[in-house]
Design an enzyme around this catalytic site. Sequence first.
Site, PDB file in Angstrom:
ATOM      1  N   SER A 189      36.612  22.757   4.879  1.00 42.99           N
ATOM      2  CA  SER A 189      35.511  23.303   4.078  1.00 42.99           C
ATOM      3  C   SER A 189      35.797  23.162   2.588  1.00 42.99           C
ATOM      4  CB  SER A 189      35.267  24.762   4.480  1.00 42.99           C
ATOM      5  OG  SER A 189      34.058  25.242   3.948  1.00 42.99           O
ATOM      6  N   ASP A 463      26.540  21.648  11.259  1.00 43.03           N
ATOM      7  CA  ASP A 463      27.511  22.433  12.031  1.00 43.03           C
ATOM      8  C   ASP A 463      27.261  23.938  11.933  1.00 43.03           C
ATOM      9  OD1 ASP A 463      28.295  23.046   9.468  1.00 43.03           O
ATOM     10  OD2 ASP A 463      30.314  22.230   9.631  1.00 43.03           O
ATOM     11  N   HIS A 507      25.659   0.382   3.122  1.00 46.30           N
ATOM     12  CA  HIS A 507      26.048   1.521   2.290  1.00 46.30           C
ATOM     13  C   HIS A 507      24.875   2.470   2.082  1.00 46.30           C
ATOM     14  CE1 HIS A 507      28.565   3.656  -0.516  1.00 46.30           C
ATOM     15  NE2 HIS A 507      27.648   3.574  -1.457  1.00 46.30           N
TER      16      HIS A 507
END
Length: 635
Positions: A189, A463, A507
């Site tokens: 994190s 998440d 990219h």
Amino acid sequence: MRATWKLHLLTAFLLLLLLSNGVGGEDWSGDYSKLSGIIIPGLASTQLRAWSILDCPYSPLDFNPLDLVWLDTTKLLSAVNCWLKCMLLDPHNQTDHPDCKSRPDSGLSAITELDPGYITGPLSSVWKEWVKWCIEFGIEANAIIAVPYDWRLSPAMLEERDLYFHKLKLTFETALKLRGGPSVVFAHSLGNHVFRYFLEWLKLEIAPKHYVKWLDDHIHAYFAVGAPLLGASETVKGTLSGLTFGLPISEGTARLMVNSFASSLWMMPFSKYCKAENKYWNHFSGGNMNKRGHHMYHCEEREFQMNFSGWPTNIINIEIPATRGYDAYPSVADMTETNFSSIECGIPTQLSFSAREIADGTFFKAIEDYDPDMKRILYQLKKLYHDDPVLNPLTPWERPPLKNIFCIYGTDLKTEVGYYFAPSGKPYPDNWIITDVIYEIEGSLVSRSGNVVEGNPGAASGDETVPYHSLSWCKNWLGPKVNITRSPQSEHDGSDVQEELNVEHHHEEDILPNMTRLPRVKYITYYEDSESIPGRRTAVWEIDKANHRNIVRSPVLMRELWLQMWHDIHPDAKSKFVTKAKRGPLRNEDCYWDYGKARCAWAEYCEYRYLFGDVHLGQSCRLKNSRADLLSHYL
């Protein structure tokens, strides 16, 4: 002429002799006992201890030197005002409260459990399972090094007050001298932002021609776990309405506390199209500011041609009240005395703000007249981030020049990406209320009420804390050709492993594998590139349903990390990355009883072996062979 030839021969011989003796940190290969692991924890993942004596009236509990502050739930519940004094920082200069100051604890114990105890310990466990795995696999005590930090501070203040980055550099150098090999960095994190800042700070401490060599000698691999590479929407939520971290405090109290921390701006969402000038080269050229004395900050044309700064939606949608100034938030009693007939055209205005407008301060400037905290935020944003002498952290991160990078994060969980705010009618700090939330989930955007929202959703969701758009930015570190493998998270025999080789990657475009999924099966998808940069490897691991806060405790993640590191250090390894062909049990805990076949599952690896104290059949299922024999299958 002959003398010159002899001189060259002697020089070559001496160079060969030095290399054979391991100069440059290359002699460690194949000997994992020489590696060190350095853990950089995330936000609120380091214990803070009191460094003052504070008497708490009306409470039997006081604060004495070395008492736990973050986190001691007992004192939080019994003396919340005292506890806040030890947590709060001055919002302008980041100094401690006059009555109490706290400092980060040191060592592994500072990051394993925040609030040790029979009940609170498991609930506040962070890196404890990680350390247990290291012990179980025979890692020496001095090989795992925690580098806790005061997560309340901005990066510049970490160095100014605690010399944190000087100490971190010394930690790497000490580990190399002590164990004879480079280190493996595990950052979670906010810890990834800390490590990024360290790499930029290091450029100004080491001569340019020695910078990459220092990195190669001291850092073997970098595991970026749950990295909010483009920030997190939830940070803005905490700034306006407060994040309680699950603690028994009000959101208003949480807002007062968190907004006193300069680190609350470190993970603000920002645009991938806006960049600051290269402060590394400006440092040596002496021209790191424009004529007005401000650091250069510019955006590509795409920022203004595309919606939402490349994010799924606008981060903030907010109603601006008709009344300006702090009187826009009267108390309930004041509202009852208001003569509403005197207010003409008092209809609130709704404004929307993108990630760029948050990172450059436009949003905070727009509501400056309606919230007393915005002047403080604008001051910190400019002084501690935009004008930081090392790095503006609110800019995209290019691939760092490290040998091996593994970017790991969870996906496909319901994650907040945008908010609707409105005035609450209450005084500061409770003056804003969230009226709606926009979530990303499995490729779509939905509101809290369940309505589909228009926008640019990604192929997956995040998440539960950091949006997929931010987590997956590290896919841009991969080259034009990528190998993709998808396998089940659980132990498997390889029958459900899917692979695509040399997939084209452009990219700043996501990579979408053409692979199937079985229902109710959790997968890991590996994106691997070892060819685009000679001598460098880059990998991205997407772990289905892995929660941001709990990913560092995931047995699946720890198994994959261990297998990859075992592969890297083994002299007989034949491929660049560990094979995904199969996954079998590695620990006794991975063996279990198969009631359908009336035997231990994974008979190739596990056997029934009762030991005194076993209370059920699964507990008596244990590994047949030594761990070294098991690991030999993954070379």
